[in-house]
Design a protein around this motif. Structure first.
Motif, PDB file in Angstrom:
ATOM      1  N   LEU A  40       0.867  -1.180   0.000  1.00  0.00           N
ATOM      2  CA  LEU A  40       0.000   0.000   0.000  1.00  0.00           C
ATOM      3  C   LEU A  40       0.903   1.230   0.000  1.00  0.00           C
ATOM      4  O   LEU A  40       1.616   1.470   0.976  1.00  0.00           O
ATOM      5  CB  LEU A  40      -0.913   0.024   1.221  1.00  0.00           C
ATOM      6  CG  LEU A  40      -2.138  -0.912   1.219  1.00  0.00           C
ATOM      7  CD1 LEU A  40      -1.726  -2.369   1.345  1.00  0.00           C
ATOM      8  CD2 LEU A  40      -3.107  -0.525   2.325  1.00  0.00           C
ATOM      9  N   THR A  41       0.904   1.977  -1.086  1.00  0.00           N
ATOM     10  CA  THR A  41       1.745   3.172  -1.122  1.00  0.00           C
ATOM     11  C   THR A  41       1.067   4.351  -0.423  1.00  0.00           C
ATOM     12  O   THR A  41       1.723   5.295  -0.005  1.00  0.00           O
ATOM     13  CB  THR A  41       2.087   3.565  -2.566  1.00  0.00           C
ATOM     14  OG1 THR A  41       0.874   3.884  -3.270  1.00  0.00           O
ATOM     15  CG2 THR A  41       2.803   2.429  -3.274  1.00  0.00           C
ATOM     16  N   SER A  42      -0.257   4.296  -0.315  1.00  0.00           N
ATOM     17  CA  SER A  42      -1.024   5.298   0.416  1.00  0.00           C
ATOM     18  C   SER A  42      -2.327   4.654   0.866  1.00  0.00           C
ATOM     19  O   SER A  42      -2.938   3.905   0.102  1.00  0.00           O
ATOM     20  CB  SER A  42      -1.336   6.513  -0.466  1.00  0.00           C
ATOM     21  OG  SER A  42      -2.251   7.386   0.167  1.00  0.00           O
ATOM     22  N   THR A  43      -2.739   4.944   2.096  1.00  0.00           N
ATOM     23  CA  THR A  43      -4.016   4.411   2.559  1.00  0.00           C
ATOM     24  C   THR A  43      -5.165   5.372   2.277  1.00  0.00           C
ATOM     25  O   THR A  43      -6.326   5.029   2.508  1.00  0.00           O
ATOM     26  CB  THR A  43      -3.975   4.122   4.073  1.00  0.00           C
ATOM     27  OG1 THR A  43      -3.667   5.334   4.759  1.00  0.00           O
ATOM     28  CG2 THR A  43      -2.930   3.059   4.392  1.00  0.00           C
ATOM     29  N   CYS A  99      -7.726   7.698  -0.126  1.00  0.00           N
ATOM     30  CA  CYS A  99      -8.379   7.526  -1.423  1.00  0.00           C
ATOM     31  C   CYS A  99      -9.177   8.778  -1.744  1.00  0.00           C
ATOM     32  O   CYS A  99      -9.739   9.415  -0.854  1.00  0.00           O
ATOM     33  CB  CYS A  99      -9.297   6.305  -1.410  1.00  0.00           C
ATOM     34  SG  CYS A  99      -9.953   5.894  -3.060  1.00  0.00           S
ATOM     35  N   ARG A 106       1.531   6.823   4.578  1.00  0.00           N
ATOM     36  CA  ARG A 106       2.105   7.109   3.264  1.00  0.00           C
ATOM     37  C   ARG A 106       3.499   6.484   3.191  1.00  0.00           C
ATOM     38  O   ARG A 106       4.321   6.682   4.091  1.00  0.00           O
ATOM     39  CB  ARG A 106       2.181   8.626   3.055  1.00  0.00           C
ATOM     40  CG  ARG A 106       2.651   9.073   1.680  1.00  0.00           C
ATOM     41  CD  ARG A 106       2.640  10.595   1.632  1.00  0.00           C
ATOM     42  NE  ARG A 106       3.129  11.128   0.371  1.00  0.00           N
ATOM     43  CZ  ARG A 106       2.359  11.328  -0.691  1.00  0.00           C
ATOM     44  NH1 ARG A 106       1.067  11.049  -0.620  1.00  0.00           N
ATOM     45  NH2 ARG A 106       2.861  11.817  -1.813  1.00  0.00           N
ATOM     46  N   GLY A 166      -3.579   0.400  -2.611  1.00  0.00           N
ATOM     47  CA  GLY A 166      -3.910   1.484  -1.724  1.00  0.00           C
ATOM     48  C   GLY A 166      -5.046   1.079  -0.797  1.00  0.00           C
ATOM     49  O   GLY A 166      -5.228  -0.127  -0.576  1.00  0.00           O
ATOM     50  N   GLY A 167      -5.889   2.024  -0.352  1.00  0.00           N
ATOM     51  CA  GLY A 167      -6.134   3.331  -0.864  1.00  0.00           C
ATOM     52  C   GLY A 167      -6.004   3.431  -2.371  1.00  0.00           C
ATOM     53  O   GLY A 167      -6.168   2.490  -3.114  1.00  0.00           O
ATOM     54  N   GLU A 168      -5.709   4.625  -2.774  1.00  0.00           N
ATOM     55  CA  GLU A 168      -5.383   4.876  -4.176  1.00  0.00           C
ATOM     56  C   GLU A 168      -3.873   5.052  -4.257  1.00  0.00           C
ATOM     57  O   GLU A 168      -3.328   6.038  -3.762  1.00  0.00           O
ATOM     58  CB  GLU A 168      -6.108   6.114  -4.689  1.00  0.00           C
ATOM     59  CG  GLU A 168      -5.644   6.594  -6.060  1.00  0.00           C
ATOM     60  CD  GLU A 168      -5.600   5.487  -7.099  1.00  0.00           C
ATOM     61  OE1 GLU A 168      -4.574   5.379  -7.797  1.00  0.00           O
ATOM     62  OE2 GLU A 168      -6.584   4.721  -7.202  1.00  0.00           O
ATOM     63  N   PRO A 169      -3.170   4.082  -4.878  1.00  0.00           N
ATOM     64  CA  PRO A 169      -1.706   4.143  -4.890  1.00  0.00           C
ATOM     65  C   PRO A 169      -1.149   5.398  -5.532  1.00  0.00           C
ATOM     66  O   PRO A 169      -0.082   5.881  -5.140  1.00  0.00           O
ATOM     67  CB  PRO A 169      -1.307   2.881  -5.664  1.00  0.00           C
ATOM     68  CG  PRO A 169      -2.538   2.459  -6.400  1.00  0.00           C
ATOM     69  CD  PRO A 169      -3.687   2.888  -5.568  1.00  0.00           C
ATOM     70  N   CYS A 212       5.378   5.084  -5.488  1.00  0.00           N
ATOM     71  CA  CYS A 212       5.234   4.040  -6.514  1.00  0.00           C
ATOM     72  C   CYS A 212       6.497   3.934  -7.360  1.00  0.00           C
ATOM     73  O   CYS A 212       7.026   2.831  -7.593  1.00  0.00           O
ATOM     74  CB  CYS A 212       4.037   4.352  -7.413  1.00  0.00           C
ATOM     75  SG  CYS A 212       2.430   4.261  -6.614  1.00  0.00           S
ATOM     76  N   SER A 226      -5.891   0.447  -9.254  1.00  0.00           N
ATOM     77  CA  SER A 226      -6.100   1.890  -9.166  1.00  0.00           C
ATOM     78  C   SER A 226      -7.526   2.215  -9.579  1.00  0.00           C
ATOM     79  O   SER A 226      -8.156   1.452 -10.323  1.00  0.00           O
ATOM     80  CB  SER A 226      -5.113   2.614 -10.099  1.00  0.00           C
ATOM     81  OG  SER A 226      -5.431   3.983 -10.258  1.00  0.00           O
TER      82      SER A 226
END
Length: 374
Positions: A47-50, A52, A80, A111-114, A121, A140
């Protein structure tokens, strides 16, 4: 259907209860139908970011529905991916690959939205090249994917992107809504089209099916075939499950709906999309083996979960990249595998009968049209 392939049996191969006879079972075993091969590639999900930028009500990373009835459901805690955490992730991966006797690595950007952390990324893929990276994919929502960014990621090993659609344009825009407000259908289509013009990326199109959108899926397929290049797109149809956050899918596992699932698969195939044949439920390389033998799910803060579905959720951590996995006696009650947390309105027998009906119809169609190859 078995791990080693698909076999078509005649009535004489079955008992009155519908199970293979002992002789048929022996023959299928000799053919390798029940044989499961161990993974050859270590599967790392990061997960590069939680965070979204969408507020989909059914997302398993929500902790509840939006109490105001809007499109901002509370989510898992913010995290992050940083350079320091990437170092820990890759060193952990090196140790785990050595323990499993694997030399090849696949990375899934999640993610979240990576793409809310594009730098993370890029850095993860660039540095993973020294750890045996052979391919990468990404899940994504497609709203932030630009030709420039897609080109950079493709140059670092990204090969495919999974993007979800939720019915025809109007229905999709009512379900997959930006947290800031507004629909996403046209923007996603535009981004896929622009990126396809400048990169060789392939697309895995996931079509969610719920009581809110199933009526518009036929129109969605025609729109996607008209607007995108089907030859570069694989397609799957996924039942939206209830993961206990107050979003229940009211569809029932009926014969009529099984027929619809079959028809959607057939129509997508006829339109030129790639539609995988039904397969037996295979062990997941990431979550189906004790202590993540062949893969791992890593949150942006470096904590480990057994599966995507629990990543970032308090109380579900099974270790960290620094310390490794916790002892199994501490994780046995929180180690979940794919779909373990999904709940349906029908019992297991009804779900199994539904899947059998939809899968058998599609397998028969593939056989009749010469597409069912060994």
């Amino acid at each position: 259907m078995g791990p080693g392939g698909v076999a078509r049996l005649r009535a004489g191969h079955l008992t009155p209860a519908g199970t293979p006879t002992p002789s048929a079972t022996r023959r299928l075993a000799e053919m390798g139908l029940f044989r499961t091969s161990p993974p050859k590639i270590y599967s790392l999900t990061v997960l590069t970011s939680t965070d979204c930028n969408l507020g989909c009500g059914y997302c398993f990373q929500n902790v509840e529905q939006d109490p105001t009835g809007g499109n901002r459901p509370p989510r898992i805690s913010h995290a992050r991916l940083t350079s320091e955490t990437i170092t820990g992730v890759l060193e952990f991966t090196r140790r785990r690959m050595a323990a499993a006797g694997l030399q090849a690595l696949h990375v899934l950007l999640f993610g979240g939205e990576p793409l809310l952390n594009p730098r993370g990324c890029r850095e993860l893929l660039a540095r993973a090249a020294d750890y045996g990276l052979v391919s990468a994919s990404m899940i994504s929502n497609g709203t932030l994917l630009t030709p420039l960014l897609a080109g950079q990621l493709a140059g670092l090993g990204l090969r495919s992107v999974q993007i979800t659609f939720d019915g025809d344009a109007a229905t999709h825009d009512a379900i997959r809504v930006r947290r800031s407000g507004g629909g996403t259908f046209e923007g996603i289509i535009r981004n896929i089209t622009r990126v396809s013009e400048t990169t060789p990326l392939g697309w895995a199109l996931r079509v969610n099916v719920s009581h809110l959108n199933y009526a518009g899926i036929d129109a969605l397929l025609d729109t996607l075939a008209d607007r995108l290049d089907p030859s570069r797109c694989a397609m799957q149809f996924a039942w939206v499950g209830d993961v206990g956050i107050g979003y229940a899918n009211e569809m029932r596992h009926t014969a009529d709906l099984a027929e619809r699932f079959f028809r959607w698969r057939r129509h997508a195939l006829e339109l030129g999309f790639t539609v995988s044949r039904p397969r037996a439920h295979l062990p997941c390389g990431t979550c189906s083996h004790a202590n993540g033998l062949y893969g791992a799910v890593v949150n942006a803060d470096g904590t480990l979960s057994s599966c995507w579905e629990t990543a970032g959720k308090p109380g579900w951590q099974v270790g960290s990249v620094v310390d490794g996995y916790l002892p199994s006696e501490q994780t046995e009650d929180i180690w979940v595998s794919c779909d373990d947390k999904n709940h349906y309105s029908d019992d297991d027998r009804a779900v199994a009968a539904f899947n059998d009906a939809a899968d058998a119809a599609f397998l028969d169609y593939l056989a009749e049209t010469g597409r069912l190859r060994p």
